[in-house]
Design an enzyme around this catalytic site. Sequence first.
Site, mmCIF file in Angstrom:
data_model
loop_
_atom_site.group_PDB
_atom_site.id
_atom_site.type_symbol
_atom_site.label_atom_id
_atom_site.label_comp_id
_atom_site.label_asym_id
_atom_site.label_seq_id
_atom_site.Cartn_x
_atom_site.Cartn_y
_atom_site.Cartn_z
ATOM 1 N N SER A 1 0.678 -1.159 0.219
ATOM 2 C CA SER A 1 0.006 0.086 -0.016
ATOM 3 C C SER A 1 0.871 1.465 0.107
ATOM 4 C CB SER A 1 -0.756 -0.056 1.313
ATOM 5 O OG SER A 1 -1.564 1.202 1.377
ATOM 6 N N TYR B 1 -2.448 -0.225 9.898
ATOM 7 C CA TYR B 1 -2.553 -0.780 8.714
ATOM 8 C C TYR B 1 -1.118 -0.534 7.855
ATOM 9 C CZ TYR B 1 -3.801 -0.889 3.734
ATOM 10 O OH TYR B 1 -3.971 -1.345 2.339
#
Length: 425
Positions: free
Chosen positions: A204, A229
């Site tokens: 990501s 995350y």
Amino acid sequence: MKFRHTESLPSLAHLDETSSDDDHTASTGSSATPSRPARHVESSGCLHDLDDDSTSSSSSRLVIPPHTGFKKVLVTGGAGFIGSNVAEQLLARGDHVVIVDEMNDYYDVRIKEANLSRLVRLASNNHDPDSLKIYRGDICDEGFMLDLFERERPEWICHMAARAGVRPSIQDPYVYIHSNIRGTTHLMELAHRFGVKNFVFASSSSVYGGCKSTFFSEEENVDNPVSPYAASKKACELLAYTYHHLYNLNVSGLRFFTVYGPNGRPDMAPFKFIDRVARGMELQQFGDGSSSRDYTYIADIVDGILRSIDRPYPYQVFNLGKGSGTSLKEFISIVEKHVGQSAIIKLMPDQPGDVPYTCADVSKAYELLGYKAEVTFDEGIRRTVDWYMNEYGKSGGSKVEPETQANGMGRAASFAEIQCKAVGV
């Protein structure tokens, strides 16, 4: 084929830090180690050998040609937004696809079921009953996944399964450790044991959260993630290198930059903004509108993923983005233009864990994968609005309301909470 459980560190051969990975194998070596091509690339009048250093300058990078033969690809998270679109393109080009998805309720499961139904229809048109297999289960379930690998023997892995979202990860970090880190490690363990030829996984752009530059390159130091995350994705990249180093597993991590488009996740801003503007409902603008994101259309992301699957690099990390940013104010303006009505905006303070801007340097992906985003943000939003109006804009049609999706409202309990309940805590 059964494997006895082995502890990772005690079973490894001692490695000389100054020697090549090719000179050593772990004492529990894979039964089928992927071969590494003995090739050279000529650049600036010099020949360069292939090595593992993904941070070397672009002038010394080896370009691997694509594998063009038939593939049997395991797509984890294949019922999700990106995974289902990848599976669709793999089926369309004649590959076989094995999907595994736990079908959690991070967002409305009906959307995931619809994605699977779309894939089943496509596979039926191929008149090949083996072209699509669907398994429902948790990638962390050791018995379930071992049985899947023994049955299907996939040689290519596209690992898109993950818990996504910055803000939900702050509220419940434990499920991110379970799904993202433990799940990815389990898959890589199976990949090296079963001789997988290439392992491609979703990272990501959130890993750049602590960076100060405005144009994110893979050579940036990303040791300062600002959300659980992001930390989980960075951990997966580190583990991926470890599995490459120990077992010569070909592995590529893909840092996606804000993916959107038809059938997109309802908790993401493009879907939410289009939906709320179309319904005349208030939307929240966090900050002064100057924050910027590199929004990337789904077709461009899928193209980059397929290019990565087809090119088994020893170890690489690639940015996949559009390569240009769009401010929040401009984003809202474009949505207003294509929806055909004005937004009702509520100004909100900046959110913890969010980064002020993301913009991908995609030169490495262009050089090594031939990747280049083709869809402008304006065109991508136009296509997404057209899809939304056909799917949700008709009178009487059921709506998936983004305000009830994810971000703490529509999600399954974390693994840690399940464990606590199981033992009566």
